[in-house]
Structure formats: structure tokens, C-alpha cells
Design an enzyme around this catalytic site. Structure first.
Site, PDB file in Angstrom:
ATOM      1  N   SER A  56       0.668  -0.701  -0.294  1.00 24.15           N
ATOM      2  CA  SER A  56       0.041   0.125  -0.261  1.00 24.15           C
ATOM      3  C   SER A  56       1.055   1.061  -0.171  1.00 24.15           C
ATOM      4  O   SER A  56       2.378   1.403   0.311  1.00 24.15           O
ATOM      5  CB  SER A  56      -0.985   0.475   1.007  1.00 24.15           C
ATOM      6  N   ILE A  58       2.813   4.473  -0.004  1.00 27.80           N
ATOM      7  CA  ILE A  58       4.436   4.524  -1.045  1.00 27.80           C
ATOM      8  C   ILE A  58       5.217   3.984  -1.628  1.00 27.80           C
ATOM      9  O   ILE A  58       5.507   3.730  -2.538  1.00 27.80           O
ATOM     10  CB  ILE A  58       5.640   5.779  -0.009  1.00 27.80           C
ATOM     11  N   SER A 190      11.925   9.922   7.129  1.00 31.18           N
ATOM     12  CA  SER A 190      10.607  11.481   6.938  1.00 31.18           C
ATOM     13  C   SER A 190      11.234  12.395   7.181  1.00 31.18           C
ATOM     14  O   SER A 190      12.849  12.253   7.884  1.00 31.18           O
ATOM     15  CB  SER A 190       9.850  10.323   8.246  1.00 31.18           C
ATOM     16  N   TYR A 203       8.219   7.870  17.267  1.00 31.43           N
ATOM     17  CA  TYR A 203       8.375   7.259  15.760  1.00 31.43           C
ATOM     18  C   TYR A 203       9.917   8.689  15.200  1.00 31.43           C
ATOM     19  O   TYR A 203      10.228   8.526  14.760  1.00 31.43           O
ATOM     20  CB  TYR A 203       7.287   8.058  15.255  1.00 31.43           C
ATOM     21  N   LYS A 207      13.221   7.028  13.682  1.00 27.62           N
ATOM     22  CA  LYS A 207      13.355   7.759  11.951  1.00 27.62           C
ATOM     23  C   LYS A 207      15.198   8.363  12.219  1.00 27.62           C
ATOM     24  O   LYS A 207      15.549   8.314  11.182  1.00 27.62           O
ATOM     25  CB  LYS A 207      12.574   8.468  11.281  1.00 27.62           C
TER      26      LYS A 207
END
Ligand SMILES: NC(=O)c1ccc[n+]([C@@H]2O[C@H](COP(=O)([O-])OP(=O)(O)OC[C@H]3O[C@@H](n4cnc5c(N)ncnc54)[C@H](OP(=O)(O)O)[C@@H]3O)[C@@H](O)[C@H]2O)c1
Length: 321
Positions: A56, A58, A190, A203, A207
């Protein structure tokens, strides 16, 4: 006008145009330039690219962008039905450049580290080569900093960092031992991986950590290509599955009607970054793109911090401004 005055005016003009591009473009200037004048994606025709999280968002969009140019693919994720749909879309997009066996479905749970080596063996048995690993599988988060249970920190790092590092190590060993040291590791990071955003502490940390692992890899193995692709807010279903602060929790929200870059455009830009072997690139609509530039400069970050409350930052990242 003296030569020095002319030089000064040209320099000022250069910076004015450069900063204007931060506002107008939907990605960093170098990536935009490469998308127009860089290495064409068709130079990757026949190469084998393994994409995790291809069912799904990207990963799906990246797969279709590469298939359009005859790049052979390994599509990995847990949901097989979705992978079959992506495979069909890739074959349609390839318009005869790829046959069914050129787009391999490889079901895989990233968290089962003990199966990573066997998955790589499957890829090599099928294609007899691997050129690029794209570490894209991952989950985001929405939670208050003070309320995050430590198990959530661990679970998120397990998926977004440790599983990625483990698979990458196995693939890098293959590049070094059997591929003459040539190979390409890419990852969907990100903008939160270099510019912290509110309500996603684990998160952001994950990253940042992922970026650090990949920078360190590049320093140790300079012949390898390493691409960190850092999207801002993208219109995918990622908020459905995003971690909360509680163990086992999922946000379960849709991003429909939010101002976000489309997954298709994001996938296209990611493909350009890979074809051009770019090290760090990013994408996002205004003001995200301009803010990403500011975040890379400590003085601008400080100035911006004076004007942006955490609520404003959150509205921007949720596509509500
Ligand atoms: N959307 C954004 O705004 C945004 C912004 C910056 C960065 N990103 C990053 O982009 C990447 C892709 O996210 P997305 O936005 O495209 O969201 P998405 O549509 O939810 O895609 C996430 C992908 O990861 C896979 N995945 C999740 N857990 C997995 C596991 N345990 N094992 C194997 N695969 C797993 C999912 O496949 P299955 O469920 O089928 O396994 C899915 O294909 C993530 O790394 C995310 O952090 C997204």
C-alpha cells in the site's frame, strides 16, 4: 558597476531564487533538478529492486513508478491479496516491458528476523541478482510524550529500526561478498527523522536512529549507495495502523481530505532519488518543504521555533493548514 558589485548582486539573486524554490516546489531543489535533468529511470531497466511495505501507500506507488520503466521487482509485505493487486498494476504500467515472473510477490513479516536470510535466498534463487533494497515498511505514531508506554517505544523501534537494520545487514553482506561491493540500500525515513514533530516522539526517534544507522553504513562502505528518502505528510492510509502510546493500540484514522502530497507523486520522486543514487532527499507540500530546509539550519530552526507552537506544527503535519 564593478565586478565585485555584479558578483554580489548575482549571489543575492541566486539565494532569492533558491529560497523561492523552497516555497514553490514539492521536494528539495536537488531532487526536483534530478527529476528534470538527472539520470532517467529507464537506465534502471532490468535491475532488481526489492521493496518492503509494497502492499500500500508509498511502497505501492514506488513499485508502479519503477515498473513503468521495466525495473524488475520483489514486492514484500504481509497482505498477499494487496500485493497481488500491486503486481497486476505494475504489469499494466510496464506495458510489455515486464512479464509476470519479473514481479515477484514475497510475503514477509519484517518482525520475523529469523526468516530474513531465507527471504534473500528466495530473491536470489528467482532473479540471480539484487540491485537495490528499499526499506519502506513501517508504522507512524500519534501519542502524548508523557503517556507513551515503554513497550510501545520498544515495539516501534523493533519494526521501524531493528527489523530494517537486520535485513539491510544481510543484504549488505551479500553486496560485499558476492556482488563485488556494489549495491544500493534505500529507506523511507521521514522529515520527522531530522526535524522533530509533536505527538510522535518514538517515531521521530526511530527515524532519527534509522538515518544514523544508514549514515554510518555509508561512512564504512563508501562503494555502496545509500539513499535516505524523507517524505513529509503523504496521502496514504498510514494513520489507520499508526502506533498510539498504549501497547497494541492503533490510531485508526483516515487522512482523506487532508492537505497532503499524493502517494503517486511521492513514489515518483522516490524512484528519481534511487535512479540518481541521491543520499538525502525529501518531499512535501508548502510549508513542509520550506520548513524542512529551515530544520537543516540551526539558526533558522531557532527562529522558526519562536513562531511555531506545537499546535501549529501539528496542524501542518496533519495537513490542516
Ligand atoms: N504517509 C506519510 O505521511 C509518511 C510520511 C513520512 C514517512 N512515511 C513512511 O513511509 C513508509 C510507508 O508508509 P505509508 O505512508 O505508505 O503507509 P502504509 O500505506 O500504511 O504502508 C505501510 C507498509 O508497511 C507494511 N508493514 C507494516 N508492518 C509490517 C510488518 N510487520 N511486516 C511487513 N510489512 C509491514 C504494510 O504492509 P502489510 O500491512 O501488508 O504488512 C504496508 O505495505 C513508512 O516507513 C512510513 O514511516 C510515511
Amino acid at each position: 558597476m564593478s565586478f565585485l558589485e555584479l558578483l554580489f548582486i548575482l549571489l543575492v539573486l541566486y539565494y532569492v531564487v533558491y529560497v523561492l524554490l523552497w516555497v514553490v516546489l514539492d521536494c528539495n531543489v536537488a531532487l526536483w533538478y534530478k527529476s528534470r535533468f538527472g539520470t532517467s529511470l529507464s537506465t534502471m531497466r532490468g535491475q532488481v529492486v526489492w521493496i518492503t511495505g509494497a502492499s500500500s501507500g508509498i511502497g505501492h506507488a514506488l513499485a508502479v513508478s519503477l515498473a513503468r520503466h521495466g525495473v524488475r521487482l520483489v514486492l514484500s509485505a504481509r497482505r498477499v491479496e494487496q500485493l497481488e493487486q500491486v503486481q497486476a498494476e505494475c504489469l499494466a504500467a510496464a506495458r510489455g516491458l515486464l512479464a509476470q515472473r519479473d514481479v515477484l510477490i514475497l510475503p514477509m513479516d519484517m518482525l520475523q528476523l529469523d526468516k530474513h536470510q531465507a527471504h534473500l535466498n528466495t530473491v536470489l534463487n528467482h532473479f540471480e541478482r539484487l540491485d537495490v533494497l528499499v526499506n519502506n515498511a513501517g508504522r507512524s505514531q500519534r501519542a502524548n510524550w508523557t503517556e507513551i508506554e515503554i513497550q510501545v517505544d520498544r515495539d516501534l523501534f523493533e519494526l521501524d529500526v531493528f527489523s530494517v537494520v537486520h535485513l539491510s545487514r544481510i543484504v549488505v553482506r551479500y553486496f560485499l561478498e558476492q556482488n563485488g561491493g556494489r549495491g544500493h540500500i534505500a529507506a523511507t525515513s521521514s522529515i520527522a527523522g531530522f526535524s522533530p514533530v509533536p505527538f510522535s516522539a518514538t517515531y521521530c526517534a526511530a527515524k532519527h536512529a534509522l538515518n544514523a544507522y544508514l549514515y554510518a553504513l555509508k561512512v564504512e562502505h563508501r562503494k555502496l549507495d545509500v539513499t535516505i528518502f524523507a517524505p513529509g505528510p503523504i496521502a496514504t492510509d498510514f494513520l489507520l495502523e499508526a502506533f498510539t502510546g498504549s501497547e497494541g493500540g492503533k490510531v485508526g484514522l483516515s487522512t482523506v481530505n487532508q492537505k497532503r502530497l499524493t502517494a503517486e507523486r511521492c513514489g515518483e520522486l522516490f524512484a528519481v532519488a534511487i535512479a540518481n543514487k541521491m543520499d538525502l532527499t525529501w518531499c512535501g507540500l508548502f510549508p513542509v518543504n520550506a520548513m524542512a530546509y529551515c530544520a537543516r539550519n540551526p539558526t533558522l530552526t531557532k527562529i522558526l521555533g519562536q513562531f511555531m507552537t506545537e499546535k501549529t506544527l501539528n496542524k501542518i503535519r496533519e495537513g490542516k493548514l
